[in-house]
Every structure is written in structure tokens, then in C-alpha cells.
Design an enzyme around this catalytic site. Structure first.
Site, PDB file in Angstrom:
ATOM      1  N   GLU A  51       0.870  -1.178   0.000  1.00 17.12           N
ATOM      2  CA  GLU A  51       0.000   0.000   0.000  1.00 17.12           C
ATOM      3  C   GLU A  51       0.907   1.229   0.000  1.00 17.12           C
ATOM      4  O   GLU A  51       1.617   1.474   0.955  1.00 17.12           O
ATOM      5  CB  GLU A  51      -0.905  -0.051   1.239  1.00 17.12           C
ATOM      6  CG  GLU A  51      -2.283   0.560   0.996  1.00 17.12           C
ATOM      7  CD  GLU A  51      -2.212   2.056   0.724  1.00 17.12           C
ATOM      8  OE1 GLU A  51      -2.699   2.495  -0.338  1.00 17.12           O
ATOM      9  OE2 GLU A  51      -1.663   2.779   1.566  1.00 17.12           O
ATOM     10  N   SER A  52       0.890   1.975  -1.100  1.00 17.63           N
ATOM     11  CA  SER A  52       1.893   3.029  -1.303  1.00 17.63           C
ATOM     12  C   SER A  52       1.837   4.124  -0.236  1.00 17.63           C
ATOM     13  O   SER A  52       2.867   4.658   0.168  1.00 17.63           O
ATOM     14  CB  SER A  52       1.754   3.639  -2.701  1.00 17.63           C
ATOM     15  OG  SER A  52       0.471   4.202  -2.889  1.00 17.63           O
ATOM     16  N   CYS A  82       4.240  -2.340  -8.612  1.00 18.08           N
ATOM     17  CA  CYS A  82       2.936  -1.870  -8.126  1.00 18.08           C
ATOM     18  C   CYS A  82       3.100  -0.650  -7.209  1.00 18.08           C
ATOM     19  O   CYS A  82       3.377   0.436  -7.688  1.00 18.08           O
ATOM     20  CB  CYS A  82       2.170  -3.018  -7.466  1.00 18.08           C
ATOM     21  SG  CYS A  82       0.405  -2.696  -7.277  1.00 18.08           S
ATOM     22  N   HIS A 176       2.908  -7.607 -10.745  1.00 19.91           N
ATOM     23  CA  HIS A 176       3.713  -8.351  -9.764  1.00 19.91           C
ATOM     24  C   HIS A 176       4.322  -9.594 -10.396  1.00 19.91           C
ATOM     25  O   HIS A 176       3.745 -10.681 -10.316  1.00 19.91           O
ATOM     26  CB  HIS A 176       2.818  -8.823  -8.607  1.00 19.91           C
ATOM     27  CG  HIS A 176       2.246  -7.745  -7.768  1.00 19.91           C
ATOM     28  ND1 HIS A 176       2.831  -7.304  -6.607  1.00 19.91           N
ATOM     29  CD2 HIS A 176       1.106  -7.023  -7.903  1.00 19.91           C
ATOM     30  CE1 HIS A 176       2.086  -6.354  -6.062  1.00 19.91           C
ATOM     31  NE2 HIS A 176       1.033  -6.170  -6.836  1.00 19.91           N
ATOM     32  N   GLU A 178       6.738 -11.238  -9.262  1.00 18.99           N
ATOM     33  CA  GLU A 178       7.197 -12.113  -8.172  1.00 18.99           C
ATOM     34  C   GLU A 178       6.147 -13.128  -7.745  1.00 18.99           C
ATOM     35  O   GLU A 178       6.447 -14.087  -7.030  1.00 18.99           O
ATOM     36  CB  GLU A 178       7.644 -11.272  -6.957  1.00 18.99           C
ATOM     37  CG  GLU A 178       6.554 -10.642  -6.138  1.00 18.99           C
ATOM     38  CD  GLU A 178       5.909  -9.388  -6.728  1.00 18.99           C
ATOM     39  OE1 GLU A 178       5.058  -8.799  -6.051  1.00 18.99           O
ATOM     40  OE2 GLU A 178       6.271  -8.997  -7.871  1.00 18.99           O
TER      41      GLU A 178
END
Length: 197
Positions: A51-52, A82, A176, A178
Site C-alpha cells: 500500500e503506497s 505496483c 507483480h 514475483e
């Protein structure tokens, strides 16, 4: 430095473990980074999804924001996924109150541009610099890039929107990689780190 760079994953919030695994699979030494002294030891850094707004506030709280900005300005390779893409933007179109960024990529991003959590999706994405065909992109409350500066290279688009960019030693994706088990985007970043160190 050996051929095996030491790459940190900013471990304030977000999917840290998955990045550590992906980096290790791409022949890097990987470790979590929470403090300025840990940041000073790494050759490159991944800023994960999460969450930025929370990540921005925690970076300030942990005394990491200025050291991050200094290392990125000095040319340390950095990769944001993201929320990490938002952290690397010079400008956010719709920032939350008090939200700061590290900067490093001349781009304007729109938060949650692809919709809310329940609108998350997977899509096949052709990424410039990644060989072997397209990658599977997992988009979770993902941003997109509204516009880029002259030095920023667009390396992937989806649905007419910019979803991956590169500027010098900085790389960012809306999605994402990953989370897919395909570590080619991480391998691209590890090569970027090797080229600098």
C-alpha cells in the site's frame, strides 16, 4: 563485487518474501532492508507491492525516505512493483494526504488505476528487454503510468496503458512478476545491478 550482487528488498510493508525468492532464483543474494545502515550495504534495491501511502509513511517513520532518495539519485539500481512503481514516480496524479515518493523515474502515475482489489486480474504482457516471450502479469489494485518524460523508456503496455518503464538504473512495473514463478523480470533487474557494480 562478485558476479552475485547483493540486492535488498525494502521490508517496511508488502510482499517481501516473494521478491527475496525471485531474486535468489535470478542468481542474486537477497536480503530484507529496513534501516539506513542495511540500505548502505546493498548493490540494488527492490521496492515491493503493498500500500503506497502506508509504505511512504513508514519510510519517513523509519528514517528511510532521505537515504532512499540519496541512493537512487546517486545511481543505485532500483526496481519497483505496483506500490513500488508509485514510490519511484516523480509525481502521483491523485496522492493521499501526506504521501511522498522516492522519485527516480520521470513519470506521472495514477494510483489504483485498474480498479479495486476485487477487480484484480492476470494478463500476458510483452516486456522490452525480457527474452523468451511475454510474461504473466498479476495486476492487484495496480497503477498505470499516465505520462513519461523524455529519458523514460516505455517497455510494456496493456490495454493502451503504460505498465512498465525504465529510466537509466531504475525499473518499474504495474504488475507483480514475483507472484508468478517466472523470474525473468527479476533477472533483467539483476543484470542491471551487475552492469553498474
Amino acid at each position: 563485487m562478485s558476479d552475485t550482487p547483493l540486492i535488498g528488498v525494502l521490508a517496511l510493508q508488502g510482499d517481501v518474501r516473494e521478491h527475496l525468492i525471485a531474486l535468489a532464483s535470478a542468481d542474486a543474494l537477497a536480503r530484507p532492508v529496513r534501516r539506513p545502515e542495511e540500505l548502505a550495504e546493498v548493490d540494488g534495491l527492490v521496492i515491493p507491492g503493498g500500500e503506497s501511502t502506508t509504505m511512504s509513511k513508514l519510510a519517513v517513520l523509519f528514517g528511510m525516505m532521505e537515504p532512499l532518495r540519496e541512493r537512487v539519485r546517486a545511481g543505485m539500481p532500483v526496481y519497483g512493483t505496483c506500490a513500488g512503481m508509485i514510490m519511484l514516480a516523480e509525481k502521483i496524479l491523485d496522492p493521499r494526504s501526506g504521501q511522498e515518493t522516492v522519485g527516480g523515474i520521470d513519470m506521472i502515475v495514477r494510483r489504483n488505476a485498474f480498479g479495486r482489489q476485487n477487480e484484480s486480474f492476470e494478463a500476458v504482457v510483452e516486456v522490452g528487454g525480457v527474452e523468451g516471450g511475454p510474461v504473466d502479469g498479476v495486476f492487484i489494485r495496480a497503477p498505470w503510468v499516465e505520462s513519461v518524460g523524455a529519458e523514460t523508456e516505455v517497455i510494456a503496455e496493456h490495454g493502451g496503458h503504460i505498465v512498465a518503464v525504465r529510466q537509466k538504473n531504475a525499473l518499474a512495473t504495474s504488475f507483480h512478476p514475483e507472484l508468478t514463478g517466472d523470474h525473468r523480470v527479476h533477472a533483467l533487474f539483476v543484470d542491471m545491478v551487475r552492469a553498474v557494480n
